[in-house]
Scaffold this motif. Structure first.
Motif, PDB file in Angstrom:
ATOM      1  N   GLY A  41       0.810  -1.212   0.000  1.00 34.65           N
ATOM      2  CA  GLY A  41       0.000   0.000   0.000  1.00 34.65           C
ATOM      3  C   GLY A  41       0.841   1.259   0.000  1.00 34.65           C
ATOM      4  O   GLY A  41       0.531   2.235  -0.699  1.00 34.65           O
ATOM      5  N   VAL A  42       1.923   1.259   0.776  1.00 32.71           N
ATOM      6  CA  VAL A  42       2.817   2.419   0.799  1.00 32.71           C
ATOM      7  C   VAL A  42       3.435   2.635  -0.586  1.00 32.71           C
ATOM      8  O   VAL A  42       3.527   3.767  -1.074  1.00 32.71           O
ATOM      9  CB  VAL A  42       3.916   2.245   1.866  1.00 32.71           C
ATOM     10  CG1 VAL A  42       4.983   3.327   1.719  1.00 32.71           C
ATOM     11  CG2 VAL A  42       3.313   2.296   3.263  1.00 32.71           C
ATOM     12  N   ALA A  43       3.857   1.556  -1.237  1.00 32.51           N
ATOM     13  CA  ALA A  43       4.428   1.675  -2.581  1.00 32.51           C
ATOM     14  C   ALA A  43       3.415   2.287  -3.547  1.00 32.51           C
ATOM     15  O   ALA A  43       3.749   3.170  -4.356  1.00 32.51           O
ATOM     16  CB  ALA A  43       4.884   0.306  -3.081  1.00 32.51           C
ATOM     17  N   GLN A  44       2.160   1.839  -3.467  1.00 30.76           N
ATOM     18  CA  GLN A  44       1.122   2.423  -4.316  1.00 30.76           C
ATOM     19  C   GLN A  44       0.903   3.893  -3.966  1.00 30.76           C
ATOM     20  O   GLN A  44       0.710   4.734  -4.851  1.00 30.76           O
ATOM     21  CB  GLN A  44      -0.185   1.648  -4.145  1.00 30.76           C
ATOM     22  CG  GLN A  44      -0.146   0.256  -4.749  1.00 30.76           C
ATOM     23  CD  GLN A  44      -1.458  -0.480  -4.552  1.00 30.76           C
ATOM     24  OE1 GLN A  44      -2.106  -0.368  -3.514  1.00 30.76           O
ATOM     25  NE2 GLN A  44      -1.858  -1.240  -5.547  1.00 30.76           N
ATOM     26  N   GLY A  45       0.921   4.197  -2.672  1.00 30.87           N
ATOM     27  CA  GLY A  45       0.725   5.579  -2.253  1.00 30.87           C
ATOM     28  C   GLY A  45       1.834   6.494  -2.729  1.00 30.87           C
ATOM     29  O   GLY A  45       1.585   7.641  -3.133  1.00 30.87           O
ATOM     30  N   ILE A  46       3.078   6.005  -2.699  1.00 33.48           N
ATOM     31  CA  ILE A  46       4.208   6.799  -3.184  1.00 33.48           C
ATOM     32  C   ILE A  46       4.055   7.071  -4.680  1.00 33.48           C
ATOM     33  O   ILE A  46       4.289   8.180  -5.162  1.00 33.48           O
ATOM     34  CB  ILE A  46       5.535   6.079  -2.883  1.00 33.48           C
ATOM     35  CG1 ILE A  46       5.806   6.099  -1.372  1.00 33.48           C
ATOM     36  CG2 ILE A  46       6.697   6.718  -3.643  1.00 33.48           C
ATOM     37  CD1 ILE A  46       6.991   5.259  -0.947  1.00 33.48           C
ATOM     38  N   GLU A  68      12.925   3.621  -5.816  1.00 31.27           N
ATOM     39  CA  GLU A  68      12.199   4.762  -5.248  1.00 31.27           C
ATOM     40  C   GLU A  68      11.511   4.429  -3.925  1.00 31.27           C
ATOM     41  O   GLU A  68      11.285   5.316  -3.098  1.00 31.27           O
ATOM     42  CB  GLU A  68      11.138   5.272  -6.235  1.00 31.27           C
ATOM     43  CG  GLU A  68      11.685   5.998  -7.455  1.00 31.27           C
ATOM     44  CD  GLU A  68      12.176   5.049  -8.533  1.00 31.27           C
ATOM     45  OE1 GLU A  68      13.150   5.384  -9.227  1.00 31.27           O
ATOM     46  OE2 GLU A  68      11.586   3.951  -8.675  1.00 31.27           O
ATOM     47  N   VAL A  69      11.134   3.170  -3.741  1.00 32.92           N
ATOM     48  CA  VAL A  69      10.421   2.781  -2.520  1.00 32.92           C
ATOM     49  C   VAL A  69      11.441   2.375  -1.461  1.00 32.92           C
ATOM     50  O   VAL A  69      12.240   1.462  -1.681  1.00 32.92           O
ATOM     51  CB  VAL A  69       9.453   1.611  -2.796  1.00 32.92           C
ATOM     52  CG1 VAL A  69       8.750   1.192  -1.507  1.00 32.92           C
ATOM     53  CG2 VAL A  69       8.427   2.017  -3.853  1.00 32.92           C
ATOM     54  N   PRO A  70      11.439   3.023  -0.315  1.00 35.79           N
ATOM     55  CA  PRO A  70      12.446   2.720   0.703  1.00 35.79           C
ATOM     56  C   PRO A  70      12.086   1.463   1.492  1.00 35.79           C
ATOM     57  O   PRO A  70      10.992   0.909   1.357  1.00 35.79           O
ATOM     58  CB  PRO A  70      12.376   3.950   1.613  1.00 35.79           C
ATOM     59  CG  PRO A  70      10.925   4.330   1.552  1.00 35.79           C
ATOM     60  CD  PRO A  70      10.497   4.060   0.120  1.00 35.79           C
ATOM     61  N   GLY A 122      -9.813  -4.218   9.285  1.00 35.54           N
ATOM     62  CA  GLY A 122      -9.177  -4.344   7.979  1.00 35.54           C
ATOM     63  C   GLY A 122      -7.820  -3.671   7.917  1.00 35.54           C
ATOM     64  O   GLY A 122      -7.496  -2.796   8.719  1.00 35.54           O
ATOM     65  N   ALA A 123      -7.019  -4.083   6.918  1.00 38.37           N
ATOM     66  CA  ALA A 123      -5.685  -3.501   6.749  1.00 38.37           C
ATOM     67  C   ALA A 123      -5.329  -3.275   5.288  1.00 38.37           C
ATOM     68  O   ALA A 123      -4.257  -2.762   4.995  1.00 38.37           O
ATOM     69  CB  ALA A 123      -4.635  -4.409   7.388  1.00 38.37           C
ATOM     70  N   GLY A 124      -6.217  -3.641   4.366  1.00 40.04           N
ATOM     71  CA  GLY A 124      -5.856  -3.627   2.952  1.00 40.04           C
ATOM     72  C   GLY A 124      -5.480  -2.269   2.398  1.00 40.04           C
ATOM     73  O   GLY A 124      -4.668  -2.169   1.487  1.00 40.04           O
ATOM     74  N   GLU A 125      -6.078  -1.209   2.930  1.00 44.35           N
ATOM     75  CA  GLU A 125      -5.794   0.130   2.411  1.00 44.35           C
ATOM     76  C   GLU A 125      -4.950   0.965   3.369  1.00 44.35           C
ATOM     77  O   GLU A 125      -4.700   2.147   3.126  1.00 44.35           O
ATOM     78  CB  GLU A 125      -7.117   0.847   2.125  1.00 44.35           C
ATOM     79  CG  GLU A 125      -7.943   0.153   1.053  1.00 44.35           C
ATOM     80  CD  GLU A 125      -9.421   0.482   1.149  1.00 44.35           C
ATOM     81  OE1 GLU A 125      -9.817   1.524   0.607  1.00 44.35           O
ATOM     82  OE2 GLU A 125     -10.169  -0.295   1.758  1.00 44.35           O
ATOM     83  N   ALA A 126      -4.504   0.353   4.451  1.00 45.97           N
ATOM     84  CA  ALA A 126      -3.789   1.100   5.488  1.00 45.97           C
ATOM     85  C   ALA A 126      -2.487   1.701   4.985  1.00 45.97           C
ATOM     86  O   ALA A 126      -2.064   2.760   5.451  1.00 45.97           O
ATOM     87  CB  ALA A 126      -3.503   0.185   6.676  1.00 45.97           C
ATOM     88  N   GLY A 127      -1.838   1.030   4.030  1.00 45.80           N
ATOM     89  CA  GLY A 127      -0.574   1.549   3.533  1.00 45.80           C
ATOM     90  C   GLY A 127      -0.725   2.736   2.612  1.00 45.80           C
ATOM     91  O   GLY A 127       0.149   3.606   2.557  1.00 45.80           O
ATOM     92  N   ALA A 128      -1.840   2.807   1.881  1.00 44.69           N
ATOM     93  CA  ALA A 128      -1.970   3.815   0.831  1.00 44.69           C
ATOM     94  C   ALA A 128      -2.647   5.103   1.286  1.00 44.69           C
ATOM     95  O   ALA A 128      -2.353   6.178   0.759  1.00 44.69           O
ATOM     96  CB  ALA A 128      -2.747   3.218  -0.346  1.00 44.69           C
ATOM     97  N   ILE A 129      -3.557   5.023   2.246  1.00 47.32           N
ATOM     98  CA  ILE A 129      -4.435   6.156   2.557  1.00 47.32           C
ATOM     99  C   ILE A 129      -3.690   7.453   2.879  1.00 47.32           C
ATOM    100  O   ILE A 129      -3.963   8.495   2.286  1.00 47.32           O
ATOM    101  CB  ILE A 129      -5.397   5.780   3.704  1.00 47.32           C
ATOM    102  CG1 ILE A 129      -6.458   4.801   3.194  1.00 47.32           C
ATOM    103  CG2 ILE A 129      -6.070   7.012   4.289  1.00 47.32           C
ATOM    104  CD1 ILE A 129      -7.362   4.266   4.279  1.00 47.32           C
ATOM    105  N   PRO A 130      -2.731   7.468   3.823  1.00 47.31           N
ATOM    106  CA  PRO A 130      -2.175   8.763   4.243  1.00 47.31           C
ATOM    107  C   PRO A 130      -0.945   9.225   3.468  1.00 47.31           C
ATOM    108  O   PRO A 130      -0.396  10.286   3.775  1.00 47.31           O
ATOM    109  CB  PRO A 130      -1.808   8.508   5.707  1.00 47.31           C
ATOM    110  CG  PRO A 130      -1.479   7.064   5.752  1.00 47.31           C
ATOM    111  CD  PRO A 130      -2.226   6.378   4.658  1.00 47.31           C
ATOM    112  N   VAL A 131      -0.494   8.454   2.474  1.00 42.43           N
ATOM    113  CA  VAL A 131       0.789   8.770   1.848  1.00 42.43           C
ATOM    114  C   VAL A 131       0.754  10.109   1.120  1.00 42.43           C
ATOM    115  O   VAL A 131       1.703  10.902   1.208  1.00 42.43           O
ATOM    116  CB  VAL A 131       1.221   7.646   0.881  1.00 42.43           C
ATOM    117  CG1 VAL A 131       2.583   7.971   0.263  1.00 42.43           C
ATOM    118  CG2 VAL A 131       1.279   6.313   1.609  1.00 42.43           C
TER     119      VAL A 131
END
Length: 314
Positions: A211-216, A247-249, A269-278
């Motif tokens: 999710g973080v990678a998608q958010g970045i 690019e993704v750390p 749930g956790a599926g969108e937790a990585g992307a939401i606040p990026v």
């Protein structure tokens, strides 16, 4: 950047859990899967209830030939809604196992133990039977099924939450910006997330990292560009920039485990937790890194060219 996320919404999901005469356990649910780790997580839920190893459990998802009813995979709901349906079905099967074994051994249920695919009388190893044999006994070839009972070691159950379970967390990062080229480098990225009861820590970390990678990508690299006629100009990956491992750390993760009171398993749930606040976190970090300049980022996606324009007031 702190956030809350509504997860695990209805309407419902269902599941069927069945112990086969081979000793393997079948789990079928209508929810679909696209790489979230459902096969492993759902098997772990059943393994905990029925006392078999995960490799003895066969999971089928999203096949209407096997299970008719279901709503789908969206809104971080797989573990919350389908997971609880599977858990409740497995509980019913567990009760049937103990009841039938109690009759077979002529022993109270509280003197039985279920482990490694066998149920046995405590402290009497020779009084033991495999779940496969017990499943065969549960389907009698002679005699009528007793009133109030049904053949087989199986159960179908549905779970429909009245409202979603709210997950929460916080993201932080250290970002370096070259003030001449506006090229960036993420020096450190940290996520702390609370999704209630954790079923599989490795899968959870993987979902957050993805999710973080998608958010970045959404925040700084990816952008659909059109001309004045509405023609897409960057329709191939030669022109559309996706973040890569360069690019993704490396992402550091921590987990809270505050159980949800809204479902029996206590999961969120956790599926969108990585992307939401990026996206907003990226904007804050860029503003802080270039704090000598008076500007505010009110848009994403952004890239080095657009960042230079904003900082330059163009």
């Amino acid at each position: 950047m702190a956030y809350v996320e509504g997860t695990g919404i209805g309407p419902y999901e269902g599941a069927k859990v069945q112990v086969m005469s081979s000793g393997r356990v079948s789990v079928v649910t209508g929810v679909g899967t696209q790489g979230q780790g459902h096969f492993t997580s759902f098997a772990q839920i059943v393994a905990e209830q029925i006392g078999v190893s995960v490799d003895k459990i066969d999971v089928i998802t999203g096949d209407t030939d096997q299970f008719y009813w279901g709503a789908g995979t969206f809104a971080s709901r797989g573990a919350v809604v389908a997971g609880n349906a599977i858990n409740e079905a497995a509980k019913v099967v567990r009760k049937k196992i103990f009841k039938l074994a109690s009759e077979h051994f002529n022993a109270p249920e509280d003197e039985l133990e279920l482990e490694d695919g066998f149920i046995r009388v405590q402290d009497i190893p020779q009084q033991s039977i495999s779940l496969g044999e017990l499943a065969g006994m549960a389907n009698p070839t002679r005699g009528a099924v007793k009133p109030g009972t049904e053949p087989g070691l199986e159960a179908t159950n549905y779970f429909g939450p009245e409202r979603g379970a709210t997950a929460s967390g916080i993201h932080a990062m250290i970002l370096e910006v070259n003030p001449e080229t506006m090229q960036i480098k993420i020096q450190k990225y940290l996520v702390v997330h609370d999704c209630g009861k954790i079923i599989n820590p490795l899968i959870l970390d993987g979902q957050i990292h993805g999710g973080v990678a998608q958010g970045i990508g959404n925040a700084f690299y990816e952008h659909l560009k059109y001309d004045e006629n509405g023609q897409l100009l960057n329709a191939t990956f030669m022109d559309y920039h996706l973040p890569t491992s360069l690019e993704v750390p490396r992402i550091e993760t921590g987990h809270g485990e505050t159980l949800s009171p809204l479902n029996p398993m206590g999961v969120k749930g956790a599926g969108e937790a990585g992307a939401i606040p990026v996206g907003p976190l990226f904007a804050q970090a860029l503003e802080d890194a270039l704090h000598d300049v008076d500007f505010e980022i009110l848009e994403i996606p952004i890239n080095s060219n657009r960042l230079w324009e904003i900082v330059s007031g163009k």
